[in-house]
Structures are given as structure tokens and as C-alpha cells.
Design a protein around this motif. Structure first.
Motif, PDB file in Angstrom:
ATOM      1  N   SER A 171       0.824  -1.206   0.000  1.00  0.00           N
ATOM      2  CA  SER A 171       0.000   0.000   0.000  1.00  0.00           C
ATOM      3  C   SER A 171       0.861   1.259   0.000  1.00  0.00           C
ATOM      4  O   SER A 171       0.577   2.224  -0.716  1.00  0.00           O
ATOM      5  N   TYR A 172       1.942   1.231   0.785  1.00  0.00           N
ATOM      6  CA  TYR A 172       2.852   2.385   0.840  1.00  0.00           C
ATOM      7  C   TYR A 172       3.492   2.651  -0.519  1.00  0.00           C
ATOM      8  O   TYR A 172       3.467   3.780  -1.027  1.00  0.00           O
ATOM      9  N   LEU A 173       4.047   1.612  -1.137  1.00  0.00           N
ATOM     10  CA  LEU A 173       4.703   1.788  -2.432  1.00  0.00           C
ATOM     11  C   LEU A 173       3.717   2.172  -3.526  1.00  0.00           C
ATOM     12  O   LEU A 173       4.054   2.909  -4.450  1.00  0.00           O
ATOM     13  N   ASN A 174       2.496   1.685  -3.403  1.00  0.00           N
ATOM     14  CA  ASN A 174       1.471   1.984  -4.400  1.00  0.00           C
ATOM     15  C   ASN A 174       1.129   3.465  -4.439  1.00  0.00           C
ATOM     16  O   ASN A 174       0.643   3.985  -5.451  1.00  0.00           O
ATOM     17  N   ASN A 175       1.384   4.162  -3.327  1.00  0.00           N
ATOM     18  CA  ASN A 175       1.053   5.585  -3.253  1.00  0.00           C
ATOM     19  C   ASN A 175       2.282   6.481  -3.394  1.00  0.00           C
ATOM     20  O   ASN A 175       2.195   7.690  -3.186  1.00  0.00           O
ATOM     21  N   GLU A 176       3.417   5.887  -3.752  1.00  0.00           N
ATOM     22  CA  GLU A 176       4.648   6.653  -3.968  1.00  0.00           C
ATOM     23  C   GLU A 176       4.999   6.655  -5.449  1.00  0.00           C
ATOM     24  O   GLU A 176       4.934   5.621  -6.109  1.00  0.00           O
ATOM     25  N   THR A 177       5.349   7.811  -5.969  1.00  0.00           N
ATOM     26  CA  THR A 177       5.697   7.912  -7.390  1.00  0.00           C
ATOM     27  C   THR A 177       7.184   7.703  -7.633  1.00  0.00           C
ATOM     28  O   THR A 177       7.585   7.327  -8.733  1.00  0.00           O
ATOM     29  N   ASP A 178       8.005   7.946  -6.613  1.00  0.00           N
ATOM     30  CA  ASP A 178       9.455   7.772  -6.750  1.00  0.00           C
ATOM     31  C   ASP A 178       9.891   6.448  -6.128  1.00  0.00           C
ATOM     32  O   ASP A 178       9.307   6.007  -5.130  1.00  0.00           O
ATOM     33  N   PRO A 179      10.908   5.807  -6.697  1.00  0.00           N
ATOM     34  CA  PRO A 179      11.427   4.559  -6.115  1.00  0.00           C
ATOM     35  C   PRO A 179      11.910   4.792  -4.687  1.00  0.00           C
ATOM     36  O   PRO A 179      12.461   5.849  -4.370  1.00  0.00           O
ATOM     37  N   LYS A 180      11.714   3.784  -3.831  1.00  0.00           N
ATOM     38  CA  LYS A 180      12.095   3.899  -2.422  1.00  0.00           C
ATOM     39  C   LYS A 180      13.096   2.815  -2.050  1.00  0.00           C
ATOM     40  O   LYS A 180      12.999   1.677  -2.505  1.00  0.00           O
TER      41      LYS A 180
END
Length: 229
Positions: A171-180
């Protein structure tokens, strides 16, 4: 866990020892802050109006205003608060009334820490998921309601991984546009970096996220992760 995802809790129970047990259990689950306690429904209603918690831990057998009437008042006054019932009540009529009026979980006393942890983790995943998304797909909604892995595969998770944390990272990555990076994911979710790396490696192998290796001017390359193949 970042402050915007911390969840505010009020405990309403007439037994101070039970309130203390509930408080100690909840404080062992990451992401929650106890912001108030009340000894009956009358005090609880005033406290909820004043402090506006996300969720209330609500007993049923209390003086002045019992838990059933308290929940009905929450709904009557359209208070935007969720309710988890923790009570010795076990008759079907009472349980049915609480669930029909929006209680999201019902824990029967006496109970162990694992049952409270399960309820709180499920609620936190639900709360974060609903806040992060304007719309939901059927698989995402199923994952929230049934706490299942949002995938077409029934393959069990590797030992040491759990579905709750997996869904939270997804869910967190799905709402981030930049790679983490694993460290950024770990800080956002509130877990150790090495733990985050295990989940990210698993998601990458499953094809749910992709690896983006970034090279800086000095030092080793940094592995970053982004949703999508």
C-alpha cells in the motif's frame, strides 16, 4: 511510523484494571496512541466529542450509559469514530446489535494479547488503506475486508513474513511515485531495514514491484523499489 499514520485511541470501560490491561496491550502494537480513558458511556461520549479519536475500545456492561447505548449515540450524533468492542457479553442479541451498528470487531473477555494485537493490526491496515486511496479495486477491497494477500495466488508466504506487513508495504509503495530504498520503506512502515528488505525481495520475485538500481557519484549502488513490473 510517521505521525500522519498514528492512530488515536480512547478506552471506555468501568473497570480500571481492565482499562490498564487494554492500554498495556495496545501500547505493544506499533502505531497507536492512547489519548483518553473513560469509566462509563456518559464520560466516553463527552471525551469522544472533545478529543475526536480514530477508534474507541468499548465495554458493554457499564453504569449510567452502557456500551450498546453509547454506540447508538455515536451513530445518532454521526460521530466519525470506529468502535472495537471488548466485553464479557457473549449473547447473540447483544453481539448482533453491536455489529449491526458498525462495531468493526468484537473481543470477548477474557482474552489474550494476540487477539487484541490481531484486532488492532487489522484496524490499522484498514485505516491506512482507506486514507491512502480515493478508489479501490475489488482485490484491494477484499484484502482490506478479509486481510488476504491481494494476489491471484494462494501460495503461502515464506516463513517469517506475514500478510499484514506485506499489504502495508504494498500500500505504501502503491502511493509513492518515486522509487524507495529498503531504509525508506522501513522508516515509513515502522520496521527494521533488514525486515523491509526481506519483504521487498519477496515482492520483487513475485513481480509485484520492480528493482531500480541507482548509482551515485561515490559508494555502492542503492537498490530502490517501485510498484509495477
Amino acid at each position: 511510523m510517521d505521525d500522519k499514520h498514528r492512530i488515536k485511541v480512547i478506552i471506555i470501560d468501568d473497570d480500571p484494571m481492565v482499562r490498564e490491561v487494554n492500554k498495556n496491550f495496545i501500547q505493544q502494537v506499533k502505531g497507536f496512541d492512547i489519548i483518553g480513558e473513560a469509566s462509563n458511556g456518559e464520560e466516553g461520549l463527552q471525551l469522544v466529542k472533545k478529543l475526536q479519536p480514530d477508534v474507541v475500545i468499548l465495554d458493554i456492561y457499564m453504569p449510567k450509559i452502557n456500551g450498546v447505548k453509547t454506540l447508538l449515540e455515536f451513530r445518532k450524533q454521526t460521530m466519525n469514530v470506529d468502535v472495537i468492542v471488548v466485553s464479557a457479553a457473549r449473547d447473540k442479541e447483544t453481539i448482533n446489535t453491536m455489529l449491526q451498528n458498525g462495531a468493526i470487531d468484537f473481543i470477548i473477555k477474557p482474552f489474550k494479547f494476540d487477539r487484541m494485537k490481531q484486532a488492532m493490526e487489522k484496524y490499522r491496515y484498514y485505516k491506512i488503506s482507506m486514507e491512502n486511496s480515493e478508489t479501490l479495486s475489488q482485490s484491494e477491497l477484499d484484502a482490506i475486508i478479509h486481510m488476504k494477500q491481494p494476489s491471484n495466488s494462494d501460495e503461502p508466504l515464506p516463513k517469517g513474513l506475514n500478510m499484514f506487513t506485506l499489504n502495508e508495504i504494498s500500500s505504501y509503495l502503491n502511493n509513492e511515485t518515486d522509487p524507495k530504498s529498503a531504509e525508506e520503506v522501513a522508516n515509513a512502515i515502522g520496521i527494521a531495514r533488514v525486515t523491509a528488505r526481506r519483504y521487498l525481495d519477496y515482492l520483487e520475485k513475485k513481480g509485484a514491484i520492480r528493482l531500480d538500481v541507482q548509482y551515485g557519484s561515490i559508494g555502492r549502488p542503492v537498490n530502490r523499489y517501485l510498484m509495477g513490473k
